[in-house]
Design a protein around this motif. Structure first.
Motif, mmCIF file in Angstrom:
data_model
loop_
_atom_site.group_PDB
_atom_site.id
_atom_site.type_symbol
_atom_site.label_atom_id
_atom_site.label_comp_id
_atom_site.label_asym_id
_atom_site.label_seq_id
_atom_site.Cartn_x
_atom_site.Cartn_y
_atom_site.Cartn_z
ATOM 1 N N LYS A 161 4.808 82.163 -7.821
ATOM 2 C CA LYS A 161 4.930 80.701 -7.805
ATOM 3 C C LYS A 161 4.740 80.129 -6.411
ATOM 4 N N ASN A 162 5.060 80.930 -5.410
ATOM 5 C CA ASN A 162 4.968 80.454 -4.029
ATOM 6 C C ASN A 162 3.800 81.082 -3.271
ATOM 7 N N ASP A 163 2.862 81.675 -3.990
ATOM 8 C CA ASP A 163 1.772 82.374 -3.326
ATOM 9 C C ASP A 163 0.453 82.109 -4.048
ATOM 10 N N GLU A 164 -0.411 81.316 -3.432
ATOM 11 C CA GLU A 164 -1.656 80.913 -4.056
ATOM 12 C C GLU A 164 -2.582 82.094 -4.329
ATOM 13 N N TYR A 165 -2.645 83.055 -3.413
ATOM 14 C CA TYR A 165 -3.545 84.199 -3.593
ATOM 15 C C TYR A 165 -3.119 85.055 -4.790
ATOM 16 N N SER A 166 -1.815 85.224 -4.965
ATOM 17 C CA SER A 166 -1.337 85.960 -6.136
ATOM 18 C C SER A 166 -1.690 85.221 -7.417
ATOM 19 N N GLN A 167 -1.558 83.895 -7.404
ATOM 20 C CA GLN A 167 -1.891 83.104 -8.584
ATOM 21 C C GLN A 167 -3.367 83.238 -8.950
ATOM 22 N N ILE A 168 -4.225 83.253 -7.935
ATOM 23 C CA ILE A 168 -5.659 83.390 -8.201
ATOM 24 C C ILE A 168 -5.949 84.772 -8.786
ATOM 25 N N ALA A 169 -5.346 85.810 -8.195
ATOM 26 C CA ALA A 169 -5.573 87.170 -8.681
ATOM 27 C C ALA A 169 -5.085 87.327 -10.115
ATOM 28 N N ILE A 170 -3.925 86.776 -10.433
ATOM 29 C CA ILE A 170 -3.367 86.880 -11.780
ATOM 30 C C ILE A 170 -4.224 86.110 -12.781
ATOM 31 N N LYS A 171 -4.736 84.962 -12.352
ATOM 32 C CA LYS A 171 -5.604 84.193 -13.249
ATOM 33 C C LYS A 171 -6.914 84.940 -13.493
ATOM 34 N N LEU A 172 -7.445 85.620 -12.472
ATOM 35 C CA LEU A 172 -8.651 86.425 -12.656
ATOM 36 C C LEU A 172 -8.414 87.516 -13.697
ATOM 37 N N SER A 203 -5.115 91.025 -1.378
ATOM 38 C CA SER A 203 -5.569 91.235 0.003
ATOM 39 C C SER A 203 -7.054 90.941 0.138
ATOM 40 N N SER A 204 -7.822 91.314 -0.885
ATOM 41 C CA SER A 204 -9.254 91.046 -0.872
ATOM 42 C C SER A 204 -9.541 89.550 -0.938
ATOM 43 N N LEU A 205 -8.774 88.827 -1.741
ATOM 44 C CA LEU A 205 -8.982 87.384 -1.860
ATOM 45 C C LEU A 205 -8.694 86.665 -0.545
ATOM 46 N N ILE A 206 -7.745 87.159 0.219
ATOM 47 C CA ILE A 206 -7.465 86.565 1.530
ATOM 48 C C ILE A 206 -8.699 86.648 2.411
ATOM 49 N N GLU A 207 -9.390 87.793 2.350
ATOM 50 C CA GLU A 207 -10.621 87.966 3.121
ATOM 51 C C GLU A 207 -11.755 87.116 2.547
ATOM 52 N N LEU A 208 -11.845 87.057 1.234
ATOM 53 C CA LEU A 208 -12.934 86.333 0.572
ATOM 54 C C LEU A 208 -12.860 84.828 0.847
ATOM 55 N N LEU A 209 -11.649 84.302 0.890
ATOM 56 C CA LEU A 209 -11.450 82.852 1.024
ATOM 57 C C LEU A 209 -11.026 82.464 2.433
ATOM 58 N N GLN A 221 -10.704 74.875 -7.118
ATOM 59 C CA GLN A 221 -11.977 75.113 -6.438
ATOM 60 C C GLN A 221 -12.035 76.526 -5.857
ATOM 61 N N LYS A 222 -10.922 76.960 -5.275
ATOM 62 C CA LYS A 222 -10.864 78.325 -4.737
ATOM 63 C C LYS A 222 -11.016 79.349 -5.862
ATOM 64 N N TYR A 223 -10.362 79.059 -6.981
ATOM 65 C CA TYR A 223 -10.475 79.980 -8.114
ATOM 66 C C TYR A 223 -11.905 80.047 -8.614
ATOM 67 N N ARG A 224 -12.572 78.890 -8.652
ATOM 68 C CA ARG A 224 -13.965 78.860 -9.115
ATOM 69 C C ARG A 224 -14.865 79.681 -8.205
ATOM 70 N N ILE A 225 -14.614 79.596 -6.900
ATOM 71 C CA ILE A 225 -15.392 80.394 -5.947
ATOM 72 C C ILE A 225 -15.148 81.880 -6.195
ATOM 73 N N ALA A 226 -13.869 82.258 -6.400
ATOM 74 C CA ALA A 226 -13.528 83.666 -6.606
ATOM 75 C C ALA A 226 -14.162 84.218 -7.882
ATOM 76 N N TRP A 230 -17.202 87.136 -7.953
ATOM 77 C CA TRP A 230 -17.090 88.432 -8.622
ATOM 78 C C TRP A 230 -17.992 88.517 -9.844
ATOM 79 N N GLY A 231 -18.308 87.367 -10.422
ATOM 80 C CA GLY A 231 -19.270 87.363 -11.521
ATOM 81 C C GLY A 231 -20.652 87.793 -11.051
ATOM 82 N N VAL A 232 -21.054 87.299 -9.883
ATOM 83 C CA VAL A 232 -22.341 87.701 -9.317
ATOM 84 C C VAL A 232 -22.324 89.179 -8.952
ATOM 85 N N VAL A 233 -21.229 89.641 -8.346
ATOM 86 C CA VAL A 233 -21.102 91.062 -7.979
ATOM 87 C C VAL A 233 -21.267 91.950 -9.215
#
Length: 323
Positions: A161-172, A203-209, A221-226, A230-233
């Motif tokens: 709840k207090n960590d945006e990178y974790s939220q993005i990873a969990i949503k992925l 940790s990877s998302l921190i580097e990616l963003l 927007q950050k989630y869309r980029i992520a 990875w879709g392109v990869v």
């Protein structure tokens, strides 16, 4: 005061009598002792000497954290317990006013409360009724040998709840349209057969963003980029993406290396509105390295850790921009 009485509930496990109750700091300071090395007064000396810094740290944690509680310590009475029953399995245990209860587990928690915790608090306990010295030492060894730290993936999952990178990873992991759908080990459990952990992907998302242009964007927007990245990869290396067991691409070293690379590529691949990826531009870069063999016996065989990820990123970078 010739003796100390404590209210307890009596239980029996494997023909061994135990008592569950609590005591005050003052009672604990009189009754408890840690049987540490070097041995004193004919004691066993099987534990490490107490560390006052650890004890004080626990007291500060107990005072300052809303999720901190004094959990039960494990004790052994060195003489048969005098139990006075009031009703079935409930009553009092009585002890002389000297150190007669050995701390099997909870040495620093007890010391922290007794010496450094200034507020009134009760110390809960589970007390064995005079078990043998060998069993007491075996319990100590078992408890300390089997202790396992909570994985950082589990920590990040609970603190999402207090960590945006974790939220993005969990949503992925939960998004059916994501290439990471059901491929992330969210709590660090064993045997999930998922190639990457939440900790590693985070940790990877921190580097990616990492780019400044990205950091100022909103969550969606950050989630869309992520997800687009990875879709392109996954499109560029389809075989390596699905070959989870023998591919480095979806393991921590591959995700970290590509995220480090992506962190520099993304600012060059923004769409016209500067708020998302132009996937075709990203493909133009990655197609230049599409022949890379990500399998474990391929181009990056023997690479490991963050240093290995840096080496892979540098090699990919030089291949893309060699012209």
């Amino acid at each position: 005061m010739k003796s100390i009485s404590l209210r307890v509930i009596k239980t029996v496990q494997k023909n061994t009598t135990t008592y569950i109750g609590y005591m005050t700091k003052e009672e604990a300071s009189v009754l408890l002792y840690s049987d540490h090395y070097p041995p004193q007064n004919d004691r066993l000396g099987y534990q490490r000497p107490p560390d006052l810094r650890r004890a004080e740290s626990f007291a500060k944690y107990l005072k300052n954290s809303s999720s901190a509680f004094s959990t039960p310590i494990l004790l052994n009475a060195k003489n048969p317990v005098d139990f006075e029953e009031i009703s079935k399995d409930y009553g009092f245990v009585k002890f002389p006013t000297n150190e007669c209860l050995s701390i099997v587990d909870g040495q620093h928690r007890s010391l922290g409360i007794i010496e450094f915790y200034k507020e009134d608090i009760k110390i809960p306990f589970m007390l064995f009724d005079n078990i043998a010295d060998d069993l007491e030492q075996e319990l100590f060894i078992t408890i300390n040998r089997e202790q396992k730290k909570v994985s950082m993936s589990h920590v990040h999952f609970l603190g999402r709840k207090n960590d945006e990178y974790s939220q993005i990873a969990i949503k992925l992991e939960s998004d059916k349209n994501s290439p990471w759908f059901q491929n992330v080990n969210l709590v660090g459990a064993r045997g999930t057969k998922r190639p990457v952990s939440l900790q590693s992907l985070r940790s990877s998302l921190i580097e990616l963003l990492q780019a400044g242009e990205v950091k100022v964007l909103g969550f969606h927007q950050k989630y869309r980029i992520a997800i687009d990245f990875w879709g392109v990869v996954s499109e560029i290396w389809p075989d390596a993406w699905v070959g989870k067991k023998n591919s480095l691409l979806t393991k921590s070293i591959g995700t970290l290396a590509l995220s480090k690379l992506g962190g520099f590529l993304i600012p060059n691949c923004f769409n016209e509105k500067k708020e998302g990826l132009d996937k075709e531009k990203l493909k133009m870069y990655l197609v230049k390295i599409s022949k890379v063999n990500w399998m474990s016996n391929g181009d990056f065989k023997g690479y490991s850790g963050r240093h290995g990820a840096d080496l892979i990123k540098n090699e990919l970078d030089s291949m893309i921009f060699k012209d």
